[in-house]
Enzyme design. Structure first.
Site, PDB file in Angstrom:
ATOM      1  CE  LYS A   1      73.221  90.041  14.758  1.00 35.52           C
ATOM      2  NZ  LYS A   1      73.844  90.345  16.050  1.00 35.52           N
TER       3      LYS A   1
ATOM      4  CG  ASP B   1      75.435  88.824  11.645  1.00 33.26           C
ATOM      5  OD1 ASP B   1      75.750  87.688  12.048  1.00 33.26           O
ATOM      6  OD2 ASP B   1      75.738  89.867  12.244  1.00 33.26           O
TER       7      ASP B   1
END
Ligand code: C5P
Length: 314
Positions: free
Chosen positions: A11, A140
């Protein structure tokens, strides 16, 4: 079933706005997550007892014991479905996402392990249920399950998918020769902000007020205009990361001088991220950045891409 393999993306944070430290040591965030085409693969196979093998990029720096986030995620999933025959598994992680690089590689592996074991055990949990379990493992993990482009709040685990057009963005990642510890970078930001409130002339770090979503970035993403997106990239952790890893300043400057539409540190760093106008420009930028000697290596990626998904089950 003899084995299940899941693939999971790295990400980026196109915006990372960080609030003041909370009582639990975390910071409230508003972030725009964006999943890109740099993938780890996680395979789970039935075994006599839980174990793990890690291969690939930075494998020697990944814990190969119960501290590994993938094994912790599997233990949490097993606890959530105690009646489903959740036998022991051997986990094999093939890493391409560098370790401690600001790209959420550890959270990604946890997400892939959840998806793979959910399939292997036929546990039948939904993505929101897996996100709930993942959020207990790392901030995350939920986004690594969801993928795409999404706004994250809270610790980053409260997600709202961003309604963006089907634009693909072309990014160049500049991997640094070294790692940064995420808690150390958050702590450096807190120190920089404390110094600033003691002396307003001391630093240009943003105030530790409640973080806000950047409306200009969201509007740029809605139009799909890469040049506008490039101008709106922002990361409250960037100055802290650069203070701990000063060489990053040179990398960021080099990328902008070589024509990137925007540049920022990835998450807590030390990877630097550059946006290019298209695939050709990304290739030129990657070649030039390599030649400039301002990073360990480069990778070209595109996004958004989907979150963790099973790629083979046998
Ligand atoms: O949740 P995760 O284990 O990925 O976070 C790693 C560290 O990053 C935390 O221990 C904390 O120091 C810092 N962090 C934070 N605020 C967040 C996310 C992470 O302070 N929202």
């Amino acid at each position: 079933m003899t084995g299940v393999t899941a693939r999971v993306p790295a990400k980026l944070n196109l915006q990372l706005a960080v609030g003041p430290p909370r009582a639990d040591g975390y910071h409230d965030l508003v972030t725009v997550f964006h999943a890109v085409s740099l993938f780890d693969q996680v395979t789970v196979e039935p075994a006599g007892r839980d174990g793990i093998t890690v291969t690939g990029e930075g494998a020697d720096r990944v814990p190969a014991d119960q501290d590994n986030l993938a094994l912790r995620a599997i233990a949490a999933l097993r606890a959530a479905v105690p009646d489903r025959g959740t036998a022991a598994v051997h986990v094999t992680i093939a890493k391409r996402i560098p370790v401690a690089a600001g790209l959420a590689g550890g959270s990604a592996d946890a997400a892939a392990a959840l998806v793979a074991c959910n399939e292997l055990w036929a546990a039948g949990l939904t993505q929101p249920q897996l996100c709930g379990i993942g959020a207990t493992i790392g901030s995350d993990v939920a986004f690594a399950l969801l993928g795409g482009t999404a706004v994250g709040r809270g610790r980053g685990e409260q997600l709202t998918p961003a309604l963006a057009p089907a634009t693909q963005y072309h990014w160049v990642l500049a991997f640094a020769d070294g790692q940064l510890s995420t808690p150390a970078v958050y702590a450096a930001l807190d120190r920089l902000r404390a110094a600033r409130s003691a002396d307003p002339a001391e630093s240009e770090v943003g105030p530790a007020s409640e973080p806000d979503l950047d409306a200009a970035l969201m509007s740029a993403l809605r139009t799909g205009d890469a040049a506008r997106v490039g101008q709106q990239l922002s990361n409250d952790l960037q100055q802290a990361a650069v203070s701990l890893f000063p060489a990053l300043r040179k990398t960021l400057t080099a990328g902008l001088e070589l024509g990137a539409l925007g540049a920022l540190v990835a998450g807590s760093g030390p990877t630097c991220v550059f946006l290019a106008a298209n695939a050709e420009r990304a290739l030129e930028l990657a070649v030039s950045l390599s030649g400039a000697g301002v990073c360990r290596s480069v990778a070209r990626v595109s996004g958004p891409v989907p979150g963790a998904a099973v790629v083979s089950a046998a």
